[in-house]
Structures are given as structure tokens and as C-alpha cells.
Motif scaffolding. Structure first.
Motif, PDB file in Angstrom:
ATOM      1  N   ASN A   1       0.830  -1.207   0.000  1.00 56.82           N
ATOM      2  CA  ASN A   1       0.000   0.000   0.000  1.00 56.82           C
ATOM      3  C   ASN A   1       0.867   1.260   0.000  1.00 56.82           C
TER       4      ASN A   1
ATOM      5  N   THR B   1      -0.390  -5.371  -8.115  1.00 59.64           N
ATOM      6  CA  THR B   1      -0.163  -4.130  -7.363  1.00 59.64           C
ATOM      7  C   THR B   1       0.236  -3.010  -8.334  1.00 59.64           C
TER       8      THR B   1
ATOM      9  N   ARG C   1      -5.053   0.960   2.321  1.00 57.50           N
ATOM     10  CA  ARG C   1      -4.995   1.179   0.873  1.00 57.50           C
ATOM     11  C   ARG C   1      -5.802   2.410   0.476  1.00 57.50           C
TER      12      ARG C   1
END
Ligand code: FAD
Length: 394
Positions: free
Chosen positions: A47, A136, A170
């Protein structure tokens, strides 16, 4: 011949277990680690990569240190476990025998968890980014190319799932990025849970740093019954269609597939273990660590998996080499970054009871803490990341 321990999954649980078994047995055990990917990308701190606080490469770790520590590392997918014959089969065709097997395969997604979405067909359009790596990177590039004033939607998962504060950290990191590049953008979180980890801390931080940007919708307003249409980038909430620009689908989860293939999961989709050792309740030669295990009060986190791995390694050395086994103790802390240097944490110590791993003493950051304390908390998390990755990978 030396007793053989085979570990499936070289993540927070498996890498730690393999390394400790080799290190602490001083060559007395034949330890093999089977891992599908040659490079491990940590979900932890992924994150922070989304928020622009870490380089992607800083999340990546090779298995060279583990191999140098005396573990045989096989880069292949385990496809079968024959518990009667005590062998593991690999996609490449090899059969690997074991005396003790450790499963730490992380998570998989529950089929049909979010209507309209499947990992195989739609993860390229609506990424989960809940297994770190290309997913990601894809999610970050999607956030970066959102139109001005666009909408980022997140479908949050039901309990239990990996990293309870993960979706909300996140959201904070995406908000931080958008605040700089796309300040009129909106974030919509659709959540099947009435409550979530560190909620008061996150909501306070969202109000302070990202006022008006984040809209959290709980189950009472349809947050729990969302359908998605990946082809048209639409979501359906209580029958109403809404067009969004990015949709992060974090579906309901189950143990990594190989745990079910091995036959050690129950109807919940997770693998029950004995709280004092992490040994499977189904098979005394099998241990299950980390996210895949059903153990009680510990959250599914990298910290937890690492802590459980040390208990399992000690138990296995006791069984196979007769070394001393101390009473199991576990611990966990989950840090989250809300904004630059605004870190919060929640954690506990745990001990086994006959039924479960039970929380003994817990702590959590308080709302209203000053900036200096939040900075210290953030710095602690940096130390933790270096520490755990060194502990896992050598
Ligand atoms: P993993 O670490 O996922 O390892 C499983 C490994 O098994 C993988 O490498 C996979 O390739 C391999 N594998 C699976 N099946 C097979 C097979 N059949 N054959 C071969 N290999 C296989 N935790 C924290 O403690 N702190 C945090 O700040 C934190 N932040 C997070 C943020 C996000 C966004 C996410 C998604 C998670 C976060 N976590 C955090 C949770 C943490 O990543 C997991 O709980 C942890 O990785 C679990 O360890 P594990 O060993 O169970 O599984």
C-alpha cells in the motif's frame, strides 16, 4: 538419512519456517522449500508503494539467502499432496517425500464471492492487488491514469481475510496519491462489514487529511451486496448502476488451494490447527501456517505468520530431533500509514488454549495522538519491515 521437512509456500510463514528449521537444526534436517515464484513480493508495504512512499523493487526479495542457509529451494508449483504416501507432487512432475509437511500457501479467492467478477477473467480489468506483484503495479497505474474528478471504487472483503486493516490503509494511500494529482477525485468503499479494524483511527485520519474525498458505505446501505460489470466498468449497488473509473475488487477468501487439495481444510475453507503447535487437526505430520490456518484470535498477517512459523519449527525439531520444546507464545502488530508520517498500530500477544490461540493482552493507537507520536509509530513500522524480511530471507 536425515529426517525430511518439506515446506510449501515461501512467504511470511513458509520462508521463516524453512530458514529457522535449517538454522536451528545445524544440518540435522533435510529442509526443502517449494515456492511457485522465484521472487517474493511482499503484500506488506505494497500500500505504501501505491501511495508513492516505496519503490516497487523494495518489496521484492529473492530466495538466495534461504538457499545459502542450507535449504533446498525448488521453484515450482505444488499440485498434489499424498498424505498416505507422504509425498508432494510438483507441476514439473517431480515427487518430493517428507516426514513433516508445512503448508503456508497464503490465500485464494472464494468463487463467486463478488457477483460478476472472477479472478481468472477479470483481475486485469478490476484488480484485486491482494497478492502482491503485477496486480499491485496494475492498480497503481490505473489510479495514476484516472480522469480528473473520477471515481475509485473498492469492494472490501468479508471476514476473515488477510490483513484486517489492509483495505483501509490502501484507501488512505490512494487518497494521498489522488490528493496531489487529482484532488477532485472520489473514493467509494463498499463494505459487507458493519465495522472494520482501526475504524475510529482511519475515519479520524480521513477527515483530517482527505476531507470529503472518501465515502464508506456499509452493509445497511447496500455495501455488502455489490455486483460488478467489468466490461463496462460499472457497479450495481441496491439495483442502481454506477460507472466508476477504477474498481479494486477484494473478494472473500479461503486458504491457498493446495491446503484443500491436501485435504486439511474444513467447510469454512480454512485449515484448523492445534493452537500449541500449528499442527493440522487432520494429520499429525502436517502443519499449516499463516493465512491458511484457522487458529483463533490472531489476524491473518505477515507478523502472525512469522510468529507461528517459529512455534511450528520448534515443534518439528522436537518431534524429529528430540530438541526441547518450550510453551508456545505468539505475537502480532499491524501498522498502517494514513498520511505522511501518520502511522497507527494495533497488536496483541497470544497464548494457546485447548480450543484456540487466544489473545492475552492487546494495544491500539489512540485517536487524537500528536504528530510526534504518529511519526514514531511510522518509524517503528519501517524497522519492523526490515526486521521481518531479514528474518524471512536471511
Ligand atoms: P504468503 O506470504 O502469501 O505466502 C504464500 C506463498 O505460497 C506465496 O509466495 C505463493 O507463491 C506460494 N504458494 C501458494 N501456493 C503454492 C503452491 N501450490 N506451490 C508453491 N507455492 C505456492 N501483514 C503484516 O503483518 N503487516 C502489514 O502491514 C501487512 N500489510 C498488508 C497489506 C496488503 C495490501 C495485503 C494484501 C496484505 C498485508 N499483510 C500484512 C498480510 C500479509 O501479506 C499476509 O498475511 C502474509 O503474507 C501471510 O503469510 P503466508 O505465509 O500465509 O502467505
Amino acid at each position: 538419512a536425515k529426517p525430511r521437512v518439506v515446506v510449501i509456500g515461501g512467504g511470511a510463514g513458509g520462508a521463516t519456517a524453512a530458514r529457522y528449521l535449517a538454522k536451528d537444526s545445524a544440518g540435522g534436517l533435510d529442509v526443502t522449500l517449494i515456492e511457485a515464484n522465484p521472487i517474493y513480493t511482499t503484500c506488506f508495504f505494497s500500500n505504501l508503494y501505491l501511495g508513492g512512499f516505496r519503490e516497487f523493487e523494495s518489496l521484492q526479495h529473492s530466495y538466495d539467502g534461504i538457499a545459502a542457509g542450507g535449504v533446498t529451494v525448488i521453484n515450482d508449483m505444488a499440485t498434489g499432496v499424498d498424505r498416505a504416501a507422504k509425498t508432494v507432487t510438483l507441476a514439473g512432475g517431480q515427487t518430493v517425500p517428507y516426514d513433516r509437511l508445512i503448508l503456508s500457501p497464503g490465500i485464494d479467492f472464494r468463487d463467486g464471492a463478488v457477483p460478476g467478477w472472477s479472478a481468472d477473467e477479470h483481475a486485469d480489468i478490476m484488480p484485486h492487488a491482494y497478492k502482491a506483484g503485477p496486480q499491485t503495479q496494475l492498480l497503481k497505474s490505473m489510479v495514476e491514469s484516472m480522469p480528473q474528478g473520477g471515481t475509485f471504487a473498492m469492494i472490501a472483503p468479508p471476514n476473515p481475510y488477510r490483513c484486517p486493516p489492509g483495505p483501509y490503509e490502501r484507501v488512505s494511500m490512494v487518497a494521498h496519491l489522488l490528493k496531489q494529482t487529482n484532488p477532485t477525485a472520489k473514493i467509494l468503499v463498499l463494505d459487507p462489514k458493519d465495522n472494520f479494524s482501526k475504524r475510529a483511527l482511519f475515519e479520524e485520519g480521513w477527515g483530517r487529511h482527505y476531507d470529503g474525498m472518501i465515502d464508506w458505505v456499509g452493509p445497511e446501505f447496500g455495501g455488502g451486496a455489490v455486483e460488478v460489470r467489468p466490461d463496462t466498468m460499472e457497479i450495481l449497488v441496491e439495483g442502481e448502476v454506477q460507472k466508476v473509473d477504477v474498481c479494486n475488487v477484494i473478494p472473500g477468501q479461503i486458504a491457498g488451494k493446495i491446503a484443500a487439495i491436501a485435504g486439511v481444510t474444513d467447510d469454512s475453507g480454512w485449515a484448523p490447527v492445534h493452537p500449541d503447535s500449528m499442527k493440522s487437526r487432520t494429520d499429525e505430520n502436517v502443519y499449516v501456517l499463516g493465512d491458511s490456518s484457522a487458529q483463533g484470535d490472531m489476524p491473518k498477517s505477515g507478523y502472525s505468520a512469522n510468529s507461528q512459523a517459529k512455534v511450528a519449527a520448534m515443534s518439528i525439531r522436537g518431534e524429529l530431533l528430540g530438541s526441547k520444546v518450550f510453551p508456545a507464545k505468539y505475537s502480532n502488530t499491524c501498522w498502517s500509514l494514513i498520511a505522511p508520517e501518520d502511522g497507527v498500530k494495533v497488536g496483541a500477544s497470544y497464548e494457546p488454549t485447548p480450543e484456540k490461540i487466544a489473545s492475552v493482552e492487546s494495544f491500539i493507537s489512540a485517536t487524537g495522538e500528536d504528530a510526534a507520536l504518529r511519526k514514531v509509530t511510522y518509524e517503528e513500522s519501517l524497522g519492523w519491515y526490515s526486521g521481518i524480511t531479514a528474518d524471512m530471507f536471511g
